[in-house]
Design a protein around this motif. Structure first.
Motif, mmCIF file in Angstrom:
data_model
loop_
_atom_site.group_PDB
_atom_site.id
_atom_site.type_symbol
_atom_site.label_atom_id
_atom_site.label_comp_id
_atom_site.label_asym_id
_atom_site.label_seq_id
_atom_site.Cartn_x
_atom_site.Cartn_y
_atom_site.Cartn_z
ATOM 1 N N LEU A 181 0.822 -1.204 0.000
ATOM 2 C CA LEU A 181 0.000 0.000 0.000
ATOM 3 C C LEU A 181 0.860 1.259 0.000
ATOM 4 N N GLU A 182 1.965 1.208 0.736
ATOM 5 C CA GLU A 182 2.869 2.361 0.793
ATOM 6 C C GLU A 182 3.454 2.677 -0.581
ATOM 7 N N ASN A 183 3.554 1.657 -1.422
ATOM 8 C CA ASN A 183 4.193 1.833 -2.728
ATOM 9 C C ASN A 183 3.189 1.879 -3.880
ATOM 10 N N GLY A 184 1.959 2.241 -3.574
ATOM 11 C CA GLY A 184 1.006 2.546 -4.630
ATOM 12 C C GLY A 184 -0.047 1.514 -4.940
ATOM 13 N N ALA A 185 -0.036 0.373 -4.238
ATOM 14 C CA ALA A 185 -1.057 -0.649 -4.514
ATOM 15 C C ALA A 185 -2.435 -0.168 -4.074
ATOM 16 N N ALA A 186 -3.442 -0.483 -4.872
ATOM 17 C CA ALA A 186 -4.823 -0.149 -4.538
ATOM 18 C C ALA A 186 -5.547 -1.338 -3.914
ATOM 19 N N GLY A 187 -4.848 -2.461 -3.790
ATOM 20 C CA GLY A 187 -5.453 -3.636 -3.188
ATOM 21 C C GLY A 187 -4.414 -4.705 -2.937
ATOM 22 N N TYR A 188 -4.734 -5.599 -1.993
ATOM 23 C CA TYR A 188 -3.844 -6.711 -1.664
ATOM 24 C C TYR A 188 -4.718 -7.928 -1.438
ATOM 25 N N ILE A 189 -4.648 -8.899 -2.346
ATOM 26 C CA ILE A 189 -5.512 -10.073 -2.301
ATOM 27 C C ILE A 189 -4.666 -11.320 -2.061
ATOM 28 N N PRO A 190 -4.818 -11.995 -0.918
ATOM 29 C CA PRO A 190 -4.093 -13.245 -0.694
ATOM 30 C C PRO A 190 -4.537 -14.317 -1.692
ATOM 31 N N LYS A 191 -3.617 -15.148 -2.126
ATOM 32 C CA LYS A 191 -3.964 -16.218 -3.067
ATOM 33 C C LYS A 191 -4.865 -17.272 -2.428
ATOM 34 N N SER A 192 -4.948 -17.268 -1.112
ATOM 35 C CA SER A 192 -5.846 -18.199 -0.426
ATOM 36 C C SER A 192 -7.303 -17.765 -0.513
ATOM 37 N N SER A 193 -7.572 -16.570 -1.065
ATOM 38 C CA SER A 193 -8.934 -16.052 -1.174
ATOM 39 C C SER A 193 -9.741 -16.862 -2.182
ATOM 40 N N SER A 194 -11.039 -16.903 -1.981
ATOM 41 C CA SER A 194 -11.923 -17.571 -2.932
ATOM 42 C C SER A 194 -12.095 -16.709 -4.179
ATOM 43 N N ALA A 195 -12.607 -17.324 -5.237
ATOM 44 C CA ALA A 195 -12.877 -16.571 -6.471
ATOM 45 C C ALA A 195 -13.881 -15.460 -6.198
ATOM 46 N N LYS A 196 -14.853 -15.723 -5.340
ATOM 47 C CA LYS A 196 -15.868 -14.711 -5.007
ATOM 48 C C LYS A 196 -15.230 -13.508 -4.326
ATOM 49 N N VAL A 197 -14.325 -13.769 -3.396
ATOM 50 C CA VAL A 197 -13.648 -12.672 -2.698
ATOM 51 C C VAL A 197 -12.783 -11.883 -3.675
ATOM 52 N N LEU A 198 -12.063 -12.586 -4.533
ATOM 53 C CA LEU A 198 -11.213 -11.903 -5.510
ATOM 54 C C LEU A 198 -12.032 -10.989 -6.413
ATOM 55 N N MET A 199 -13.167 -11.478 -6.889
ATOM 56 C CA MET A 199 -14.001 -10.662 -7.778
ATOM 57 C C MET A 199 -14.577 -9.460 -7.035
ATOM 58 N N GLY A 200 -14.983 -9.674 -5.790
ATOM 59 C CA GLY A 200 -15.499 -8.565 -5.000
ATOM 60 C C GLY A 200 -14.423 -7.522 -4.737
ATOM 61 N N ALA A 201 -13.202 -7.993 -4.492
ATOM 62 C CA ALA A 201 -12.090 -7.076 -4.260
ATOM 63 C C ALA A 201 -11.815 -6.226 -5.498
ATOM 64 N N LEU A 202 -11.834 -6.851 -6.664
ATOM 65 C CA LEU A 202 -11.579 -6.108 -7.896
ATOM 66 C C LEU A 202 -12.703 -5.118 -8.192
ATOM 67 N N GLN A 203 -13.935 -5.489 -7.886
ATOM 68 C CA GLN A 203 -15.055 -4.561 -8.060
ATOM 69 C C GLN A 203 -14.850 -3.325 -7.195
ATOM 70 N N LEU A 204 -14.399 -3.531 -5.959
ATOM 71 C CA LEU A 204 -14.148 -2.412 -5.055
ATOM 72 C C LEU A 204 -13.045 -1.513 -5.591
ATOM 73 N N VAL A 205 -11.949 -2.111 -6.038
ATOM 74 C CA VAL A 205 -10.819 -1.336 -6.555
ATOM 75 C C VAL A 205 -11.225 -0.561 -7.808
ATOM 76 N N LEU A 206 -11.954 -1.210 -8.709
ATOM 77 C CA LEU A 206 -12.373 -0.545 -9.942
ATOM 78 C C LEU A 206 -13.362 0.583 -9.664
ATOM 79 N N ALA A 207 -14.053 0.501 -8.519
ATOM 80 C CA ALA A 207 -14.997 1.563 -8.137
ATOM 81 C C ALA A 207 -14.298 2.702 -7.404
#
Length: 214
Positions: free
Chosen positions: A94-120
């Protein structure tokens, strides 16, 4: 939408591409398997809208790599998708410009929700980073359950979150808040994300409007 998927595992890149293709039909994809390839693409000036990348790929020299990507392509939304669940890595991203951090252990649903949030226009961090403890020397982020019921009261916030919210109400940037409260900017970003979720609001302005009496 033009998306760069950077990961040194072909199988993961393929799976992520297939998942994202279902998310938005007009996406086009470019892939990279090392930071050297990512740097070449960035230097070429490709107009990526979204960059999804892993940490520790061949050519990785540290989190400053993310900062350089962000500086070269400031219009691109930079999201880390990593096997690491260390909060120190999350904060450094986050300090270096990331708009999100998604662990690979996340489900596909969580990943898609995270990307929706970032894109919004939001910043995504995993819920365990909001509810748990940061590494030694960082601030406790509180253990209150997340609220999704609309404009929840500020009584659900931790004392530190209430301080951050008061500064938000004053119109201060994350950098200013970090300086005045003696925090890192990454820690402030995590606090802001926690505040938005706990108050059930979508942006800083809405959060500030709920801050009366803080």
């Amino acid at each position: 939408m033009k998306v760069l998927i950077a990961d040194d595992h072909l199988l993961f890149r393929d799976g992520l591409r297939r998942l994202l293709a279902q998310f938005q039909s007009d996406m086009t994809f470019v892939e990279a398997s090392s930071f050297d390839e990512v740097n070449q693409l960035c230097e070429a000036g490709d107009d990526f809208d979204l960059i999804l990348l892993d940490l520790g790929m061949p050519g990785w020299t540290g989190f400053s790599d993310l900062g350089r990507i962000h500086q070269r392509l400031p219009q691109a939304l930079l999201v880390v998708v990593s096997a690491s669940e260390q909060r120190s890595d999350l904060l450094a991203a986050l300090e270096n410009g990331a708009a999100g951090y998604i662990p690979k252990s996340s489900s596909a649903k969580v990943l898609m929700g995270a990307l929706q949030l970032v894109l919004a226009g939001g910043i995504y961090v995993p819920s365990q980073a909001i509810r748990g403890d940061l590494p030694v020397g960082e601030e406790h982020l509180g253990e209150e359950p997340l609220s999704h019921s609309g404009l929840a009261g500020t009584e659900n916030l931790t004392p530190r979150q209430r301080e951050v919210l008061a500064h938000l109400r004053a119109g201060k940037s994350n950098k200013q808040i970090a300086h005045e409260l003696g925090l890192t900017e990454g820690t402030v970003k995590v606090h802001v994300t926690a505040i938005l979720r706990l108050l059930g609001v979508r942006n800083r302005t809405q959060a500030a409007l709920t801050a009366h009496g803080v």
